[in-house]
Design an enzyme around this catalytic site. Structure first.
Site, PDB file in Angstrom:
ATOM      1  NE  ARG A  95      -4.123   2.467   2.426  1.00  0.00           N
ATOM      2  CZ  ARG A  95      -4.116   3.360   1.445  1.00  0.00           C
ATOM      3  NH1 ARG A  95      -5.152   3.459   0.631  1.00  0.00           N
ATOM      4  NH2 ARG A  95      -3.099   4.158   1.258  1.00  0.00           N
ATOM      5  CB  CYS A 114      -0.972  -0.032   1.179  1.00  0.00           C
ATOM      6  SG  CYS A 114      -0.198  -0.006   2.801  1.00  0.00           S
TER       7      CYS A 114
END
Length: 147
Positions: A81, A76
């Site tokens: 994430r 990410c």
């Protein structure tokens, strides 16, 4: 807990058959991403509020696009994430999932000190736009056609 790797090791793994899955939003991906990456966002901005919201189709698209034994590198912007996405993928049976520490932009401490360099600042190859067959829209179409 998913395996972890640096961006430089991720690039080497990518060259031996691993697929880099960028879980940033479509807009972030289009602005620049690791060369050869595919885009399956974990979060996307809401059309109404602009606030980031979970992508309800994340697992469906991943399961349609990749076999459970696919060698996946999950990245990410900085690593948060992607770590969440990697854990989700492992929980549904993906067997070879590796989180890319530092992601595209690099992870820093609150003081600004670099903890994990990112893909871009490490001088690794970058591309932009929505490459055919690797954009989220193309992967969604493929997933929907197969279900």
């Amino acid at each position: 807990m998913p395996k972890q790797t640096s961006v430089t090791d991720a690039r080497q793994l990518q060259q031996t058959g691993h697929t880099y899955v960028d879980v940033r939003s479509m807009r972030e991906f289009a602005a620049g991403h690791p060369d050869g990456a595919v885009n399956v966002p974990l979060l996307e901005p809401s059309e109404e509020s602009g606030q980031m919201q979970p992508n309800p189709d994340f697992l469906h698209v991943m399961q349609a696009a990749f076999a459970p034994d696919a060698k996946l590198l999950i990245g990410c912007q900085v690593g948060g994430r992607s770590m969440r996405a990697a854990a989700m993928l492992e929980s549904v049976g993906f067997a070879d999932v590796t989180n890319v520490r530092g992601g595209f932009g690099g992870m820093r401490e609150p003081t600004g000190r670099l903890v994990d360099p990112g893909w871009a600042e490490s001088g690794l190859p970058v591309e932009g736009g929505q490459p055919p067959g690797r954009s989220y829209a193309d992967l969604v179409s493929k997933a929907d056609a197969g279900s």
